[in-house]
Motif scaffolding. Structure first.
Motif, mmCIF file in Angstrom:
data_model
loop_
_atom_site.group_PDB
_atom_site.id
_atom_site.type_symbol
_atom_site.label_atom_id
_atom_site.label_comp_id
_atom_site.label_asym_id
_atom_site.label_seq_id
_atom_site.Cartn_x
_atom_site.Cartn_y
_atom_site.Cartn_z
ATOM 1 N N PHE A 285 0.801 -1.220 0.000
ATOM 2 C CA PHE A 285 0.000 0.000 0.000
ATOM 3 C C PHE A 285 0.835 1.274 0.000
ATOM 4 O O PHE A 285 0.292 2.353 0.211
ATOM 5 N N SER A 286 2.120 1.162 -0.248
ATOM 6 C CA SER A 286 2.925 2.377 -0.299
ATOM 7 C C SER A 286 4.180 2.213 -1.146
ATOM 8 O O SER A 286 4.347 2.880 -2.167
ATOM 9 N N ALA A 287 5.053 1.295 -0.762
ATOM 10 C CA ALA A 287 6.378 1.234 -1.379
ATOM 11 C C ALA A 287 6.377 0.585 -2.757
ATOM 12 O O ALA A 287 7.157 0.974 -3.626
ATOM 13 N N ASN A 288 5.527 -0.402 -2.980
ATOM 14 C CA ASN A 288 5.585 -1.133 -4.241
ATOM 15 C C ASN A 288 4.206 -1.661 -4.605
ATOM 16 O O ASN A 288 3.789 -2.717 -4.138
ATOM 17 N N TYR A 289 3.508 -0.928 -5.464
ATOM 18 C CA TYR A 289 2.171 -1.329 -5.882
ATOM 19 C C TYR A 289 2.184 -2.535 -6.819
ATOM 20 O O TYR A 289 1.130 -3.129 -7.060
ATOM 21 N N VAL A 290 3.350 -2.876 -7.373
ATOM 22 C CA VAL A 290 3.409 -3.927 -8.390
ATOM 23 C C VAL A 290 4.238 -5.123 -7.926
ATOM 24 O O VAL A 290 4.892 -5.795 -8.714
ATOM 25 N N SER A 307 -13.133 11.261 -8.870
ATOM 26 C CA SER A 307 -13.423 12.414 -8.033
ATOM 27 C C SER A 307 -13.374 12.039 -6.561
ATOM 28 O O SER A 307 -13.441 10.869 -6.191
ATOM 29 N N GLY A 308 -13.271 13.039 -5.711
ATOM 30 C CA GLY A 308 -13.169 12.802 -4.278
ATOM 31 C C GLY A 308 -14.253 11.916 -3.735
ATOM 32 O O GLY A 308 -13.988 10.987 -2.968
ATOM 33 N N GLN A 309 -15.507 12.149 -4.138
ATOM 34 C CA GLN A 309 -16.609 11.394 -3.554
ATOM 35 C C GLN A 309 -16.634 9.937 -3.999
ATOM 36 O O GLN A 309 -17.336 9.125 -3.396
ATOM 37 N N ASN A 310 -15.900 9.601 -5.033
ATOM 38 C CA ASN A 310 -15.774 8.209 -5.450
ATOM 39 C C ASN A 310 -14.475 7.571 -4.977
ATOM 40 O O ASN A 310 -14.303 6.369 -5.093
ATOM 41 N N SER A 311 -13.570 8.373 -4.480
ATOM 42 C CA SER A 311 -12.228 7.885 -4.165
ATOM 43 C C SER A 311 -12.173 7.236 -2.789
ATOM 44 O O SER A 311 -12.659 7.792 -1.803
ATOM 45 N N LEU A 312 -11.559 6.066 -2.733
ATOM 46 C CA LEU A 312 -11.397 5.386 -1.449
ATOM 47 C C LEU A 312 -10.531 6.210 -0.504
ATOM 48 O O LEU A 312 -10.821 6.302 0.692
ATOM 49 N N GLY A 313 -9.485 6.824 -1.033
ATOM 50 C CA GLY A 313 -8.630 7.649 -0.198
ATOM 51 C C GLY A 313 -9.355 8.856 0.370
ATOM 52 O O GLY A 313 -9.138 9.241 1.527
ATOM 53 N N TYR A 314 -10.209 9.459 -0.428
ATOM 54 C CA TYR A 314 -10.981 10.611 0.036
ATOM 55 C C TYR A 314 -11.955 10.210 1.146
ATOM 56 O O TYR A 314 -12.029 10.846 2.194
ATOM 57 N N ASN A 315 -12.694 9.142 0.924
ATOM 58 C CA ASN A 315 -13.753 8.761 1.863
ATOM 59 C C ASN A 315 -13.219 8.189 3.169
ATOM 60 O O ASN A 315 -13.763 8.459 4.239
ATOM 61 N N TYR A 316 -12.164 7.407 3.092
ATOM 62 C CA TYR A 316 -11.638 6.762 4.292
ATOM 63 C C TYR A 316 -10.573 7.580 5.008
ATOM 64 O O TYR A 316 -10.383 7.415 6.210
ATOM 65 N N TYR A 357 -5.202 3.753 1.594
ATOM 66 C CA TYR A 357 -5.212 4.610 0.412
ATOM 67 C C TYR A 357 -4.783 5.996 0.863
ATOM 68 O O TYR A 357 -5.563 6.760 1.406
ATOM 69 N N GLN A 358 -3.518 6.307 0.636
ATOM 70 C CA GLN A 358 -2.942 7.494 1.264
ATOM 71 C C GLN A 358 -2.310 8.469 0.302
ATOM 72 O O GLN A 358 -1.779 9.502 0.714
ATOM 73 N N ASN A 359 -2.350 8.187 -1.006
ATOM 74 C CA ASN A 359 -1.784 9.121 -1.968
ATOM 75 C C ASN A 359 -2.590 10.413 -1.965
ATOM 76 O O ASN A 359 -3.808 10.397 -2.101
ATOM 77 N N SER A 360 -1.916 11.549 -1.824
ATOM 78 C CA SER A 360 -2.610 12.821 -1.682
ATOM 79 C C SER A 360 -3.384 13.217 -2.928
ATOM 80 O O SER A 360 -4.323 14.008 -2.861
ATOM 81 N N LEU A 361 -3.008 12.654 -4.091
ATOM 82 C CA LEU A 361 -3.713 12.925 -5.340
ATOM 83 C C LEU A 361 -4.649 11.781 -5.716
ATOM 84 O O LEU A 361 -5.169 11.754 -6.828
ATOM 85 N N PHE A 362 -4.855 10.848 -4.792
ATOM 86 C CA PHE A 362 -5.732 9.688 -5.009
ATOM 87 C C PHE A 362 -5.240 8.834 -6.180
ATOM 88 O O PHE A 362 -6.034 8.367 -6.992
ATOM 89 N N LEU A 363 -3.940 8.645 -6.243
ATOM 90 C CA LEU A 363 -3.346 7.863 -7.317
ATOM 91 C C LEU A 363 -2.875 6.496 -6.823
ATOM 92 O O LEU A 363 -1.966 5.895 -7.392
ATOM 93 N N ASP A 364 -3.481 6.000 -5.768
ATOM 94 C CA ASP A 364 -3.159 4.655 -5.290
ATOM 95 C C ASP A 364 -3.557 3.612 -6.334
ATOM 96 O O ASP A 364 -4.469 3.821 -7.133
ATOM 97 N N TYR A 365 -2.883 2.471 -6.300
ATOM 98 C CA TYR A 365 -3.380 1.315 -7.033
ATOM 99 C C TYR A 365 -4.490 0.687 -6.178
ATOM 100 O O TYR A 365 -4.331 0.522 -4.971
#
Length: 479
Positions: A285-290, A307-316, A357-365
């Protein structure tokens, strides 16, 4: 030659759902189309070059990444229906109706997953159909692979829909009404009317697609990124373990799992991608998504615009729409502070919040299939078929990856019932926020527990599953 209006084609794929016939409420044609110029092209042109064919294949995966589907909201809805999260803001745009079990046919969340799921199915169908009539554009082996990828995408999308909108298979061996099975690509609304197939018929199609995919998919790709973000042979096998577990067909779970799980530790798939658990769950969940634990994930990028309202990082995490329920797994004594997975939670004056899900731009895998799930699927199936030793062995491997000092009490694994319950608790810890909780309850015909102000829901209540949305009912006269 069959001509299509390319502007209209783009609009239909972007805005329309099953049969491309149900328009999403927030989708405005003028916003999507401008400033795209008016162009009339041949339908065959979409499959006229290898580059264009690959673009269609990539489009299937992008459809899965929709914020309304597996890129966010679908996973969230499946989790917040369970007992692990408390709603803080009562925001209907971030799943409050689903959390509170007040969703109805007119609710936005009844429509969102349905629309996006069938859009993904249609994108897969269009690839299958297009390759069938354009047989010389790509090499035969490449065409076989692309069709196999399309069948995996279609199977995953149908599974994600039937487990939300259909009664559990184990309730009556799938005899209940399911959802419409659309197996041909649609470019118009002229054939939108299609009756519901039974739950069993939907699962039969899912398994047929996955069996076909297993044969046609490559063993591996050339990069770790592709091994994570495109389907390969082990991807189809891993999903089959989940599907068979959902159907209560435990012997089949074991058969499939043994293809990629060796008889003893260390657990590393012997063929294809060397899928295995990472030494630390934090890596995923941080160092290596692959990493090789990520059998299939959805890579979110700026162009995906979840968008924020659909993003897991935003909601959680960012907006803290949902805190962890202290009466749920977060406060369970079997999840001690020594467990590394507890570091994926942060606390403040508002409560405890999931930070997977902690990417500030919601770019998590977004994790869809992980190797640890295959191990726990296998463990549960082994326990349910009486092999307590194997079930305990696999369960322990998953737990000790995150808490090497932990030892399960003897009573937790001594009987079949105790071991199965212990495995289900472990799944609540391991896959918190990954969209598996609702189905784990439903496939075992368990009551959805109450939490906060939200009531419990029994298997006999209509709220146990999602209703078919009104927009589909109005556009599909065969329902």
């Amino acid at each position: 030659m069959n001509k299509i209006n390319f502007k209209s084609y783009i609009f239909k794929l972007s805005c329309l759902t099953v049969g491309l016939g149900t328009v999403l409420p927030a989708c405005k044609e003028s916003e999507l189309l401008n400033p795209i110029p008016e162009t009339s092209v041949s339908a065959d042109l979409v499959f006229s070059t290898p580059t264009r064919v690959l673009a269609q294949v990539n489009g299937m995966y992008k459809a899965l990444k929709s914020g309304d589907f597996l890129g966010g909201r679908n996973l969230m809805l499946n989790d917040i229906r369970g007992e692990e999260f408390l709603n803080r803001l009562q925001n209907i745009f971030t799943g409050y109706d689903a959390w509170n079990h007040t969703i109805n046919s007119g609710s936005a969340d009844a429509l969102s997953s349905w629309s996006a799921g069938y859009a993904a199915i249609n994108s897969a169908n269009l690839v299958i159909d297009g390759l069938a009539v354009n047989t010389t554009v790509v090499p035969a082996a490449t065409s076989v692979q692309y069709v196999a990828e399309a069948k995996f995408v279609r199977a995953l999308a149908y599974y994600s829909l039937i487990t939300l909108y259909g009664q559990p298979y184990v309730k009556d061996a799938g005899a209940s009404p399911g959802i419409p099975l659309r197996l041909k690509g649609q470019m118009s609304t002229t054939d939108n009317d299609l009756a519901r197939s039974t739950v069993a018929q939907v699962y039969t199609q899912i398994l047929q697609d996955l069996n076909d995919a297993e044969v046609g998919l490559p063993l591996t790709y050339t990069t770790a990124a592709l091994n994570t973000t495109r389907a390969h042979r082990n991807t189809a096998i891993a999903l089959k373990t989940r599907v068979y577990l959902t159907m209560g067909m435990n012997a089949n779970v074991i058969t499939e799992a043994q293809k990629i799980v060796p008889a003893s530790a260390p657990y590393v798939a012997a063929t294809g991608v060397a899928n295995t658990m990472q030494p630390s769950i934090l890596t995923i969940f941080s160092a290596n998504y692959v990493s090789n634990e990520s059998i299939f994930s959805l890579p979110m990028a700026a162009l995906d615009f979840v968008s924020g309202q659909n993003s897991l990082g935003y909601n959680y995490n960012t907006n803290q729409e949902y805190s962890l329920n202290p009466a749920g797994i977060y406060g369970n004594a079997t999840w001690p502070a020594t467990d590394a997975r507890k570091t994926l939670v942060k606390t403040n004056t508002n409560g405890a919040f999931l930070t997977k899900y902690q990417n500030s731009l919601f770019l998590d895998y977004i994790p869809i299939l992980r190797y640890s799930e295959v191990l726990l699927n296998y463990a549960e199936a082994a326990a349910k078929t009486g092999n307590l030793a194997k079930g305990t062995e696999l369960l322990t491997a998953v737990r000790k990856r995150s808490d090497a000092s932990y030892t399960f009490p003897a009573a937790a694994t001594a009987t079949q019932t105790a071991l199965v319950n212990t495995i289900l608790v472990e799944r609540r810890i391991e896959f918190l926020g990954e969209g598996l909780r609702s189905n784990d309850l439903l496939r075992n015909l368990l009551t959805i527990p109450a939490k906060g102000t939200s009531p419990s829901v029994t298997p006999s209540q209509t709220e146990y599953i999602f209703p078919i949305p009104n927009a589909e009912i109005s556009s599909n006269k065969a329902l």
